[in-house]
Design a protein around this motif. Sequence first.
Motif, PDB file in Angstrom:
ATOM      1  N   LEU A   1     -13.460 -14.859   6.705  1.00 12.23           N
ATOM      2  CA  LEU A   1     -13.225 -13.905   5.616  1.00 12.23           C
ATOM      3  C   LEU A   1     -12.850 -12.522   6.135  1.00 12.23           C
ATOM      4  CD1 LEU A   1     -16.013 -14.807   3.050  1.00 12.23           C
ATOM      5  CD2 LEU A   1     -13.551 -15.141   2.821  1.00 12.23           C
ATOM      6  N   ARG A   2     -13.355 -12.159   7.317  1.00  6.63           N
ATOM      7  CA  ARG A   2     -13.012 -10.856   7.889  1.00  6.63           C
ATOM      8  C   ARG A   2     -11.555 -10.790   8.317  1.00  6.63           C
ATOM      9  NH1 ARG A   2     -17.703 -11.497  11.180  1.00  6.63           N
ATOM     10  NH2 ARG A   2     -19.471 -10.965   9.897  1.00  6.63           N
ATOM     11  N   MET A   3     -10.894 -11.926   8.403  1.00  8.69           N
ATOM     12  CA  MET A   3      -9.483 -11.942   8.799  1.00  8.69           C
ATOM     13  C   MET A   3      -8.564 -11.478   7.676  1.00  8.69           C
ATOM     14  SD  MET A   3      -9.029 -15.378  11.090  1.00  8.69           S
ATOM     15  CE  MET A   3      -7.380 -15.515  10.467  1.00  8.69           C
ATOM     16  N   ILE A   4      -9.037 -11.473   6.440  1.00 12.04           N
ATOM     17  CA  ILE A   4      -8.183 -11.072   5.321  1.00 12.04           C
ATOM     18  C   ILE A   4      -7.907  -9.576   5.444  1.00 12.04           C
ATOM     19  CG2 ILE A   4      -8.012 -10.897   2.823  1.00 12.04           C
ATOM     20  CD1 ILE A   4      -9.863 -13.332   2.653  1.00 12.04           C
ATOM     21  N   PRO A   5      -6.619  -9.181   5.513  1.00 14.63           N
ATOM     22  CA  PRO A   5      -6.291  -7.763   5.720  1.00 14.63           C
ATOM     23  C   PRO A   5      -6.548  -6.914   4.473  1.00 14.63           C
ATOM     24  CG  PRO A   5      -4.288  -9.063   5.508  1.00 14.63           C
ATOM     25  CD  PRO A   5      -5.434 -10.035   5.500  1.00 14.63           C
ATOM     26  N   ARG A   6      -6.676  -5.613   4.706  1.00 13.69           N
ATOM     27  CA  ARG A   6      -6.948  -4.672   3.603  1.00 13.69           C
ATOM     28  C   ARG A   6      -5.821  -4.658   2.573  1.00 13.69           C
ATOM     29  NH1 ARG A   6     -12.034  -3.603   4.095  1.00 13.69           N
ATOM     30  NH2 ARG A   6     -12.704  -2.612   5.995  1.00 13.69           N
ATOM     31  N   TRP A   7      -4.560  -4.748   3.050  1.00 14.57           N
ATOM     32  CA  TRP A   7      -3.445  -4.718   2.100  1.00 14.57           C
ATOM     33  C   TRP A   7      -3.544  -5.873   1.112  1.00 14.57           C
ATOM     34  CZ3 TRP A   7      -0.314  -8.882   1.601  1.00 14.57           C
ATOM     35  CH2 TRP A   7      -0.180  -9.758   2.693  1.00 14.57           C
ATOM     36  N   SER A   8      -4.042  -7.009   1.565  1.00 14.80           N
ATOM     37  CA  SER A   8      -4.180  -8.163   0.694  1.00 14.80           C
ATOM     38  C   SER A   8      -5.296  -7.938  -0.334  1.00 14.80           C
ATOM     39  CB  SER A   8      -4.464  -9.402   1.541  1.00 14.80           C
ATOM     40  OG  SER A   8      -4.607 -10.532   0.743  1.00 14.80           O
ATOM     41  N   MET A   9      -6.377  -7.284   0.100  1.00 15.95           N
ATOM     42  CA  MET A   9      -7.466  -6.989  -0.831  1.00 15.95           C
ATOM     43  C   MET A   9      -7.028  -5.993  -1.898  1.00 15.95           C
ATOM     44  SD  MET A   9     -10.717  -6.708   1.673  1.00 15.95           S
ATOM     45  CE  MET A   9     -11.012  -7.902   2.958  1.00 15.95           C
ATOM     46  N   VAL A  10      -6.275  -4.985  -1.479  1.00 14.07           N
ATOM     47  CA  VAL A  10      -5.779  -3.992  -2.435  1.00 14.07           C
ATOM     48  C   VAL A  10      -4.802  -4.642  -3.405  1.00 14.07           C
ATOM     49  CG1 VAL A  10      -4.383  -1.893  -2.632  1.00 14.07           C
ATOM     50  CG2 VAL A  10      -6.167  -2.038  -0.890  1.00 14.07           C
ATOM     51  N   LEU A  11      -3.891  -5.482  -2.887  1.00 13.85           N
ATOM     52  CA  LEU A  11      -2.943  -6.179  -3.749  1.00 13.85           C
ATOM     53  C   LEU A  11      -3.669  -7.083  -4.738  1.00 13.85           C
ATOM     54  CD1 LEU A  11      -0.008  -6.861  -4.475  1.00 13.85           C
ATOM     55  CD2 LEU A  11      -0.091  -8.639  -2.711  1.00 13.85           C
ATOM     56  N   ALA A  12      -4.724  -7.756  -4.300  1.00 13.08           N
ATOM     57  CA  ALA A  12      -5.492  -8.618  -5.192  1.00 13.08           C
ATOM     58  C   ALA A  12      -6.136  -7.804  -6.313  1.00 13.08           C
ATOM     59  CB  ALA A  12      -6.558  -9.376  -4.398  1.00 13.08           C
ATOM     60  N   ALA A  13      -6.691  -6.646  -5.982  1.00 17.05           N
ATOM     61  CA  ALA A  13      -7.305  -5.799  -7.013  1.00 17.05           C
ATOM     62  C   ALA A  13      -6.255  -5.287  -8.002  1.00 17.05           C
ATOM     63  CB  ALA A  13      -8.041  -4.638  -6.358  1.00 17.05           C
ATOM     64  N   VAL A  14      -5.088  -4.903  -7.494  1.00 15.70           N
ATOM     65  CA  VAL A  14      -4.013  -4.416  -8.371  1.00 15.70           C
ATOM     66  C   VAL A  14      -3.523  -5.535  -9.283  1.00 15.70           C
ATOM     67  CG1 VAL A  14      -1.618  -3.601  -8.349  1.00 15.70           C
ATOM     68  CG2 VAL A  14      -3.300  -2.535  -6.860  1.00 15.70           C
ATOM     69  N   LEU A  15      -3.348  -6.737  -8.744  1.00 14.09           N
ATOM     70  CA  LEU A  15      -2.903  -7.863  -9.563  1.00 14.09           C
ATOM     71  C   LEU A  15      -3.934  -8.223 -10.633  1.00 14.09           C
ATOM     72  CD1 LEU A  15      -1.260 -10.157  -6.891  1.00 14.09           C
ATOM     73  CD2 LEU A  15      -0.115  -8.920  -8.726  1.00 14.09           C
ATOM     74  N   PHE A  16      -5.213  -8.196 -10.278  1.00 10.51           N
ATOM     75  CA  PHE A  16      -6.251  -8.493 -11.254  1.00 10.51           C
ATOM     76  C   PHE A  16      -6.245  -7.450 -12.372  1.00 10.51           C
ATOM     77  CE2 PHE A  16     -10.523  -8.409 -13.014  1.00 10.51           C
ATOM     78  CZ  PHE A  16     -10.729  -9.757 -13.286  1.00 10.51           C
ATOM     79  N   ALA A  17      -6.177  -6.177 -11.995  1.00 11.67           N
ATOM     80  CA  ALA A  17      -6.136  -5.108 -13.003  1.00 11.67           C
ATOM     81  C   ALA A  17      -4.857  -5.188 -13.834  1.00 11.67           C
ATOM     82  CB  ALA A  17      -6.243  -3.744 -12.324  1.00 11.67           C
ATOM     83  N   GLY A  18      -3.755  -5.557 -13.195  1.00 11.68           N
ATOM     84  CA  GLY A  18      -2.489  -5.699 -13.915  1.00 11.68           C
ATOM     85  C   GLY A  18      -2.550  -6.788 -14.968  1.00 11.68           C
ATOM     86  N   MET A  19      -3.204  -7.875 -14.677  1.00 14.11           N
ATOM     87  CA  MET A  19      -3.325  -8.948 -15.664  1.00 14.11           C
ATOM     88  C   MET A  19      -4.213  -8.509 -16.834  1.00 14.11           C
ATOM     89  SD  MET A  19      -1.509 -11.788 -14.585  1.00 14.11           S
ATOM     90  CE  MET A  19      -0.840 -11.228 -15.993  1.00 14.11           C
ATOM     91  N   GLN A  20      -5.240  -7.713 -16.541  1.00 11.72           N
ATOM     92  CA  GLN A  20      -6.079  -7.200 -17.624  1.00 11.72           C
ATOM     93  C   GLN A  20      -5.244  -6.282 -18.528  1.00 11.72           C
ATOM     94  OE1 GLN A  20      -8.934  -8.825 -17.755  1.00 11.72           O
ATOM     95  NE2 GLN A  20      -8.187  -9.624 -15.798  1.00 11.72           N
ATOM     96  N   TYR A  21      -4.401  -5.472 -17.922  1.00 10.34           N
ATOM     97  CA  TYR A  21      -3.515  -4.571 -18.676  1.00 10.34           C
ATOM     98  C   TYR A  21      -2.571  -5.381 -19.558  1.00 10.34           C
ATOM     99  CZ  TYR A  21       0.047  -1.095 -19.665  1.00 10.34           C
ATOM    100  OH  TYR A  21       0.941  -0.276 -20.293  1.00 10.34           O
ATOM    101  N   VAL A  22      -1.989  -6.435 -18.995  1.00 14.83           N
ATOM    102  CA  VAL A  22      -1.038  -7.253 -19.760  1.00 14.83           C
ATOM    103  C   VAL A  22      -1.722  -7.898 -20.953  1.00 14.83           C
ATOM    104  CG1 VAL A  22       0.310  -9.402 -19.662  1.00 14.83           C
ATOM    105  CG2 VAL A  22       0.564  -7.698 -17.867  1.00 14.83           C
TER     106      VAL A  22
END
Length: 182
Positions: free
Chosen positions: A23-44
């Motif tokens: 799990l520590r191998m997952i990069p920060r950019w991927s975590m940020v993108l995941a949070a943005v995508l999750f929030a984006g779906m809530q917005y939609v």
Amino acid sequence: MMPKWMGTISGSKDTGPAGDEELRMIPRWSMVLAAVLFAGMQYVFHVVMPHHKHELLPLRLMMGYAWGTLFASYALLLGYVSCDVRRRGMSAGLWMLVCVVLPGGIGAVVYFLLRQPVLSKCPNCSTILAASYHYCPQCQFQMAPVCGECHRGVKLTDVFCTCCGHDLAQDGAPARLRVYSD
């Protein structure tokens, strides 16, 4: 206090379960993108889509969370693949293209089916080896414990070989591999 059998071997650093390391191998950019995508779906689902029927609010909540989780998980999976492919010495650009282009996560399934074993370095000559090697092919450095009779891999805690029944205590294993000897 931790029991002796749960302690670390030969002074190695305790890194916790193997899953934590993955799990520590997952990069920060991927975590940020995941949070943005999750929030984006809530917005939609809660702002963009019309919501004049208030009795459909539970359905909108469920769909927003489901689609948000799906897209966020896919972003985390792409981040993991981008780091894991480099660790295994494979072409990062090719596998990221396969994972993004093939729909529905099929590219990631193909990656997990076809990925190469993890590579490691020989501590003696720094040759890059597959993790399953017991001996370095360049300098014959013993990387893992093996049976002296059939030369198959054994565990450090084995007393007898599981393949041929040979008494492992009779073998002249290197001192660094004799952690549990009497």
